[in-house]
Design an enzyme around this catalytic site. Structure first.
Site, PDB file in Angstrom:
ATOM      1  N   GLY A   6       0.864  -1.218   0.145  1.00  0.00           N
ATOM      2  CA  GLY A   6      -0.010  -0.068   0.047  1.00  0.00           C
ATOM      3  C   GLY A   6       0.983   1.479  -0.218  1.00  0.00           C
ATOM      4  N   LYS A 203      -2.878  -9.354   1.012  1.00  0.00           N
ATOM      5  CA  LYS A 203      -2.538  -9.316  -0.389  1.00  0.00           C
ATOM      6  C   LYS A 203      -1.311 -10.237  -0.776  1.00  0.00           C
ATOM      7  CE  LYS A 203       1.276  -6.142  -1.145  1.00  0.00           C
ATOM      8  NZ  LYS A 203       1.597  -6.232   0.451  1.00  0.00           N
ATOM      9  N   LYS A 265       4.149 -12.030   4.512  1.00  0.00           N
ATOM     10  CA  LYS A 265       5.141 -11.871   3.516  1.00  0.00           C
ATOM     11  C   LYS A 265       6.074 -13.167   3.653  1.00  0.00           C
ATOM     12  CE  LYS A 265       5.189  -6.726   3.350  1.00  0.00           C
ATOM     13  NZ  LYS A 265       4.053  -6.615   2.783  1.00  0.00           N
TER      14      LYS A 265
HETATM   15  P1  ADP Z   1       2.743  -3.552   2.963  1.00  0.00           P
HETATM   16  O1  ADP Z   1       1.596  -2.394   2.807  1.00  0.00           O
HETATM   17  O2  ADP Z   1       4.053  -3.392   2.076  1.00  0.00           O
HETATM   18  O3  ADP Z   1       2.303  -4.855   2.896  1.00  0.00           O
HETATM   19  P2  ADP Z   1       3.287  -3.907   5.757  1.00  0.00           P
HETATM   20  O4  ADP Z   1       3.167  -2.639   6.637  1.00  0.00           O
HETATM   21  O5  ADP Z   1       2.082  -4.758   5.809  1.00  0.00           O
HETATM   22  O6  ADP Z   1       3.450  -3.147   4.185  1.00  0.00           O
HETATM   23  O7  ADP Z   1       4.780  -4.679   6.051  1.00  0.00           O
HETATM   24  C1  ADP Z   1       5.789  -4.003   5.976  1.00  0.00           C
HETATM   25  C2  ADP Z   1       6.202  -3.478   7.516  1.00  0.00           C
HETATM   26  O8  ADP Z   1       6.700  -4.516   8.190  1.00  0.00           O
HETATM   27  C3  ADP Z   1       7.607  -2.645   7.430  1.00  0.00           C
HETATM   28  O9  ADP Z   1       7.076  -1.443   7.379  1.00  0.00           O
HETATM   29  C4  ADP Z   1       7.980  -2.920   8.955  1.00  0.00           C
HETATM   30  O10 ADP Z   1       7.903  -1.930   9.666  1.00  0.00           O
HETATM   31  C5  ADP Z   1       7.151  -3.999   9.209  1.00  0.00           C
HETATM   32  N1  ADP Z   1       7.974  -5.263   9.964  1.00  0.00           N
HETATM   33  C6  ADP Z   1       7.685  -6.030  10.995  1.00  0.00           C
HETATM   34  N2  ADP Z   1       8.690  -6.843  11.288  1.00  0.00           N
HETATM   35  C7  ADP Z   1       9.716  -6.724  10.187  1.00  0.00           C
HETATM   36  C8  ADP Z   1      10.799  -7.417  10.103  1.00  0.00           C
HETATM   37  N3  ADP Z   1      11.293  -8.412  10.872  1.00  0.00           N
HETATM   38  N4  ADP Z   1      11.750  -6.984   9.154  1.00  0.00           N
HETATM   39  C9  ADP Z   1      11.120  -5.830   8.508  1.00  0.00           C
HETATM   40  N5  ADP Z   1       9.926  -5.245   8.715  1.00  0.00           N
HETATM   41  C10 ADP Z   1       9.291  -5.638   9.618  1.00  0.00           C
HETATM   42 MG    MG Z   2       0.833  -5.626   4.375  1.00  0.00          MG
END
Ligand code: ADP
Ligand code: MG
Length: 303
Positions: A6, A203, A265
């Site tokens: 997003g 997603k 992810k």
């Molecule tokens: P997207 O919109 O790309 O799906 P999300 O916010 O759902 O993004 O996921 C990405 C976020 O995951 C990053 O911004 C970070 O703050 C968080 N995050 C949590 N744990 C971790 C980790 N172990 N390594 C990297 N990022 C992490």
């Molecule tokens: Mg996400």
């Protein structure tokens, strides 16, 4: 397949004007346009901030009827699909390959199981933040979150992407396909037809399912951090360049990759590789091409 977070459209701290969204999109889309010279491409995308804004719009207005969540998800597939498609079109034109590459964005349904345990325990916060008093008057389930009270909905597992055959055909015809926006419109089967349900599908998990169903080789998840880290935001934080399936499962269990952000992810990448996919990489929006070249991001590998 590139799954765009997003934040590819609305960065943390931005209000998310259309101008901002178009500007942000240029960064990943320019890279994807260049990659489309060498690869057949599917783009999937999130919709968290956009669907949140539509919910807020609804709640600020009582002149027209309220729309159910599945319709709002469909709206975001339309608006984001349009923004991606028009940005991609202009980037392809700039590269001089605009006329050869057909593109299309699809409204996508994703089948979920009515019996999925997630429906008994809605836990995914969506939409605007409310005060406790306001939350009590709302016609749906809310929960207290660190930001305040928010609506929570079920986040069931994707079973199958309804348009998988159409998407495969379009890819075979060399189309760039934009689909599964916001994880897809969640539907359950009712006899021979589908019926939308109040839920959201992650997603990344929907993308992994589609990747498996259409036989994608490389699955790239683009987000707002450079990859997956151990001890995220702790003094001993360490970004990983490679991560074996075995270690991924262990770190997931240890809580390094929380549900709702990095967790899905990692799970999506694991499912993709286990389903026979070749490469799965988590990287930043800025480093899509570098990650494809093996020079950035976290690559999940067999072993
Ligand atoms: P997207 O919109 O790309 O799906 P999300 O916010 O759902 O993004 O996921 C990405 C976020 O995951 C990053 O911004 C970070 O703050 C968080 N995050 C949590 N744990 C971790 C980790 N172990 N390594 C990297 N990022 C992490
Ligand atoms: Mg996400």
């Amino acid at each position: 397949m590139v799954a765009l977070g997003g934040n590819a459209l609305i960065r943390k701290g931005q209000v998310g004007t259309v101008k901002e969204q178009f500007e942000n999109l240029r960064i990943p889309i320019r890279q994807i346009a260049r990659l489309s010279n060498q690869y057949r491409v599917i783009i999937t995308h999130g919709n968290g901030p956009q669907v949140g804004n539509l919910m807020l719009q609804q709640e600020s207005c009582d002149v027209v009827p309220q729309l159910p969540l599945e319709i709002l998800v469909a709206q975001t597939q339309g608006q984001i699909g349009y923004m991606i498609e028009s940005t991609l079109d202009s980037e392809l034109m700039a590269l001089g390959i605009g006329t050869q590459k057909p593109l299309v964005s699809l409204i996508s349904y994703v089948v979920v199981d009515e019996e999925d345990p997630a429906f008994q325990n809605p836990s995914k916060p969506i939409g605007p933040v409310h005060t406790k008093e306001k939350a009590a008057t709302l016609p749906y389930v809310t929960q207290e979150t660190p930001k305040g009270y928010r609506r929570v909905v079920a986040s069931p597992k994707p079973i199958t992407i309804v348009e998988k055959r159409e998407i495969t055909k379009l890819i075979d015809m060399d189309f760039i396909v934009i689909c599964c926006g916001g994880g897809g419109i969640p539907v359950i089967r009712e006899g021979r037809t589908f019926c939308g349900v109040d839920a959201v599908i992650d997603k990344d998990l929907a993308s992994a399912k589609l990747a498996e169903e259409v036989g994608v080789d490389i699955f790239l998840i683009a987000t707002d951090v450079e990859g997956a880290a151990l001890h995220y935001r702790q003094p001993d934080q360490q970004y990983l360049r490679t991560l074996t399936l075995k270690h991924a499962a262990r770190y997931l269990k240890q809580g390094h990759f929380p549900p709702g952000s990095m967790g899905p992810k990692i799970v999506a990448a694991m499912q993709f590789l286990r389903g026979g996919g070749k490469r799965a990489v988590i990287t930043s929006i800025e480093a899509i091409e570098e990650a494809i070249a093996g020079k950035a991001g976290t690559e999940i590998i067999r072993g």
